[in-house]
Write a protein that holds these residues in place. Sequence first.
Motif, PDB file in Angstrom:
ATOM      1  N   ASP A  65       0.828  -1.215   0.000  1.00 11.79           N
ATOM      2  CA  ASP A  65       0.000   0.000   0.000  1.00 11.79           C
ATOM      3  C   ASP A  65       0.859   1.260   0.000  1.00 11.79           C
ATOM      4  O   ASP A  65       0.605   2.212  -0.753  1.00 11.79           O
ATOM      5  N   GLN A  66       1.879   1.272   0.863  1.00 14.60           N
ATOM      6  CA  GLN A  66       2.765   2.432   0.934  1.00 14.60           C
ATOM      7  C   GLN A  66       3.536   2.618  -0.371  1.00 14.60           C
ATOM      8  O   GLN A  66       3.737   3.745  -0.842  1.00 14.60           O
ATOM      9  N   HIS A  68       2.706   1.667  -3.510  1.00 10.26           N
ATOM     10  CA  HIS A  68       1.841   2.177  -4.570  1.00 10.26           C
ATOM     11  C   HIS A  68       1.453   3.631  -4.306  1.00 10.26           C
ATOM     12  O   HIS A  68       1.419   4.454  -5.241  1.00 10.26           O
ATOM     13  N   LYS A  69       1.178   3.950  -3.050  1.00  7.90           N
ATOM     14  CA  LYS A  69       0.784   5.319  -2.698  1.00  7.90           C
ATOM     15  C   LYS A  69       1.878   6.317  -3.062  1.00  7.90           C
ATOM     16  O   LYS A  69       1.622   7.320  -3.748  1.00  7.90           O
ATOM     17  N   TRP A  70       3.101   6.051  -2.617  1.00  3.39           N
ATOM     18  CA  TRP A  70       4.170   7.023  -2.834  1.00  3.39           C
ATOM     19  C   TRP A  70       4.666   7.020  -4.265  1.00  3.39           C
ATOM     20  O   TRP A  70       5.129   8.057  -4.766  1.00  3.39           O
ATOM     21  N   ALA A  71       4.562   5.886  -4.939  1.00  4.30           N
ATOM     22  CA  ALA A  71       4.914   5.866  -6.362  1.00  4.30           C
ATOM     23  C   ALA A  71       3.986   6.805  -7.129  1.00  4.30           C
ATOM     24  O   ALA A  71       4.436   7.594  -7.979  1.00  4.30           O
ATOM     25  N   GLN A  72       2.708   6.738  -6.826  1.00  2.93           N
ATOM     26  CA  GLN A  72       1.751   7.602  -7.515  1.00  2.93           C
ATOM     27  C   GLN A  72       1.954   9.068  -7.146  1.00  2.93           C
ATOM     28  O   GLN A  72       1.865   9.958  -7.998  1.00  2.93           O
ATOM     29  N   PRO A  95      12.126   4.407  -2.638  1.00  2.00           N
ATOM     30  CA  PRO A  95      12.430   3.614  -1.441  1.00  2.00           C
ATOM     31  C   PRO A  95      12.576   4.463  -0.184  1.00  2.00           C
ATOM     32  O   PRO A  95      12.219   4.018   0.920  1.00  2.00           O
ATOM     33  N   VAL A  96      13.081   5.691  -0.333  1.00  2.00           N
ATOM     34  CA  VAL A  96      13.215   6.574   0.827  1.00  2.00           C
ATOM     35  C   VAL A  96      11.834   6.946   1.355  1.00  2.00           C
ATOM     36  O   VAL A  96      11.575   6.885   2.566  1.00  2.00           O
ATOM     37  N   TYR A  97      10.929   7.325   0.465  1.00  5.92           N
ATOM     38  CA  TYR A  97       9.581   7.708   0.881  1.00  5.92           C
ATOM     39  C   TYR A  97       8.885   6.554   1.598  1.00  5.92           C
ATOM     40  O   TYR A  97       8.244   6.749   2.639  1.00  5.92           O
ATOM     41  N   VAL A  98       8.978   5.363   1.031  1.00  6.80           N
ATOM     42  CA  VAL A  98       8.272   4.208   1.605  1.00  6.80           C
ATOM     43  C   VAL A  98       8.846   3.830   2.965  1.00  6.80           C
ATOM     44  O   VAL A  98       8.113   3.698   3.960  1.00  6.80           O
ATOM     45  N   ILE A  99      10.149   3.646   3.036  1.00  8.84           N
ATOM     46  CA  ILE A  99      10.757   3.184   4.279  1.00  8.84           C
ATOM     47  C   ILE A  99      10.695   4.258   5.361  1.00  8.84           C
ATOM     48  O   ILE A  99      10.435   3.964   6.532  1.00  8.84           O
ATOM     49  N   ALA A 100      10.908   5.516   4.978  1.00 10.11           N
ATOM     50  CA  ALA A 100      10.807   6.596   5.959  1.00 10.11           C
ATOM     51  C   ALA A 100       9.394   6.685   6.516  1.00 10.11           C
ATOM     52  O   ALA A 100       9.197   6.925   7.718  1.00 10.11           O
ATOM     53  N   SER A 101       8.404   6.477   5.682  1.00 10.19           N
ATOM     54  CA  SER A 101       7.019   6.474   6.150  1.00 10.19           C
ATOM     55  C   SER A 101       6.783   5.348   7.147  1.00 10.19           C
ATOM     56  O   SER A 101       6.126   5.530   8.176  1.00 10.19           O
ATOM     57  N   LEU A 102       7.313   4.181   6.847  1.00 11.91           N
ATOM     58  CA  LEU A 102       7.182   3.047   7.765  1.00 11.91           C
ATOM     59  C   LEU A 102       7.885   3.331   9.090  1.00 11.91           C
ATOM     60  O   LEU A 102       7.419   2.912  10.159  1.00 11.91           O
ATOM     61  N   LEU A 103       8.992   4.052   9.023  1.00 12.34           N
ATOM     62  CA  LEU A 103       9.725   4.405  10.240  1.00 12.34           C
ATOM     63  C   LEU A 103       8.970   5.432  11.085  1.00 12.34           C
ATOM     64  O   LEU A 103       9.256   5.590  12.265  1.00 12.34           O
ATOM     65  N   GLY A 104       8.019   6.136  10.455  1.00  9.98           N
ATOM     66  CA  GLY A 104       7.237   7.123  11.183  1.00  9.98           C
ATOM     67  C   GLY A 104       7.623   8.557  10.895  1.00  9.98           C
ATOM     68  O   GLY A 104       7.202   9.477  11.599  1.00  9.98           O
ATOM     69  N   VAL A 105       8.426   8.787   9.852  1.00 16.88           N
ATOM     70  CA  VAL A 105       8.829  10.143   9.473  1.00 16.88           C
ATOM     71  C   VAL A 105       7.600  10.898   8.963  1.00 16.88           C
ATOM     72  O   VAL A 105       6.842  10.367   8.145  1.00 16.88           O
ATOM     73  N   ALA A 307      12.551  -4.606  -0.747  1.00 17.40           N
ATOM     74  CA  ALA A 307      13.073  -4.150  -2.033  1.00 17.40           C
ATOM     75  C   ALA A 307      12.219  -4.644  -3.185  1.00 17.40           C
ATOM     76  O   ALA A 307      11.911  -3.890  -4.125  1.00 17.40           O
ATOM     77  N   THR A 308      11.829  -5.911  -3.120  1.00 15.28           N
ATOM     78  CA  THR A 308      11.039  -6.504  -4.200  1.00 15.28           C
ATOM     79  C   THR A 308       9.688  -5.823  -4.347  1.00 15.28           C
ATOM     80  O   THR A 308       9.243  -5.488  -5.454  1.00 15.28           O
ATOM     81  N   MET A 309       9.025  -5.578  -3.218  1.00 18.50           N
ATOM     82  CA  MET A 309       7.684  -4.998  -3.271  1.00 18.50           C
ATOM     83  C   MET A 309       7.719  -3.524  -3.665  1.00 18.50           C
ATOM     84  O   MET A 309       6.858  -3.041  -4.402  1.00 18.50           O
ATOM     85  N   ILE A 310       8.710  -2.781  -3.175  1.00 22.18           N
ATOM     86  CA  ILE A 310       8.826  -1.365  -3.546  1.00 22.18           C
ATOM     87  C   ILE A 310       9.122  -1.243  -5.035  1.00 22.18           C
ATOM     88  O   ILE A 310       8.495  -0.444  -5.752  1.00 22.18           O
ATOM     89  N   ALA A 311      10.083  -2.021  -5.524  1.00 25.70           N
ATOM     90  CA  ALA A 311      10.442  -1.954  -6.938  1.00 25.70           C
ATOM     91  C   ALA A 311       9.278  -2.388  -7.822  1.00 25.70           C
ATOM     92  O   ALA A 311       9.008  -1.770  -8.864  1.00 25.70           O
ATOM     93  N   SER A 312       8.577  -3.431  -7.421  1.00 26.16           N
ATOM     94  CA  SER A 312       7.448  -3.920  -8.205  1.00 26.16           C
ATOM     95  C   SER A 312       6.370  -2.848  -8.331  1.00 26.16           C
ATOM     96  O   SER A 312       5.856  -2.575  -9.428  1.00 26.16           O
TER      97      SER A 312
END
Length: 351
Positions: A65-66, A68-72, A95-105, A307-312
């Motif tokens: 979800d994260q 697809h959201k940040w890619a768009q 990858p920065v947007y997705v992982i940073a979001s998961l971290l709570g940034v 990595a696989t899911m973010i890239a996909s």
Amino acid sequence: MNAVLTSDHCRVRPLTEPIPKTLLGSSVADIFRYLVRMNDSNGHCPFKQAVSTILKSIDATQIADQSHKWAQVLIDEVGQKAASSYCSDFSFHLPVYVIASLLGVPHDTLHQIALWMSDFVPCLAPSSSPEQVKRGKEAADHLRDLFHSLLSSQQVGRSAGLLATLAEEAKQVGCEETEVIVANGIGFLSQAYEATAGLIGNTIVALASHRTVREQVRADPSLFRSVIKEVLRYDPPIQNTRRFLAQDGRVANQEMKEGDVVLVVLAAANRDPLANPNPEQFDIFRKDRHIFTFGAGPHICPGETLATMIASAGVEQLTASGVDLEQLARTVIYRSSVNARIALLATKEDA
């Protein structure tokens, strides 16, 4: 390969230089010294397990979800034409947007984090210039300040952010040092930055080069994950790694001396016909695929799913947006690196 990466004689850093000399006396060194992926000390072993546990515990649906959201969001920010022009920025920022979001940034900080990461990661490379090291040190100061503040706010507010979760897991293994938590939170971002960007770029090149595969994924987007898996084998973003002998001994049936360096070519292992028959064939339906890109042993990368899911998601969103993949691949160049293969993509007018 496995014999080297699992050997008790080998270390991830030279004994005489656990931290690169160019980084000493800076915030970069303070981060680097605590990164579990760059540390072999016994005291870090339990924390390595905590890091792996956290990464494996992230819900796959949340990652998707994260992603697809940040890619768009990144595509919408610049529009379709600019998305083509700045596809490489997209690859590094996602990858920065997705992982940073998961971290709570906080979301309004994500763009700035991506810019800091673009300065921080290059300074870690052995080939970094004095100017890159300078910019990296400045970025490290900002990143440390932000992550210390983020961790404090999450702990006080009992937030479910990944950084606070990492801190809680660390307590379970007897590690409560704030600097260790902060360093490895930043490490989540830095480790994914180039590798995931390379996976996105290299996948676009693969799709542009294989018309049949391109048509298959357009008809069935669920196949994007299979394409990513084959790219990880066929054209991996991380091509090699090194190990340093900590003592005399026999490694992979070779007598080695303390101080010797072993270059492990992961990309060659992926093309070993004994592991993957017909290795030169790009086959998204390959059976019993063996991927060595993430390494083995105590320093195996635990971020394969991320990595696989973010890239996909990134490649799927770019494709759906109408970006001309073939045009991007015609002007491809590769980022200068000693261990990574990262396709940098641009439109004809930007080349």
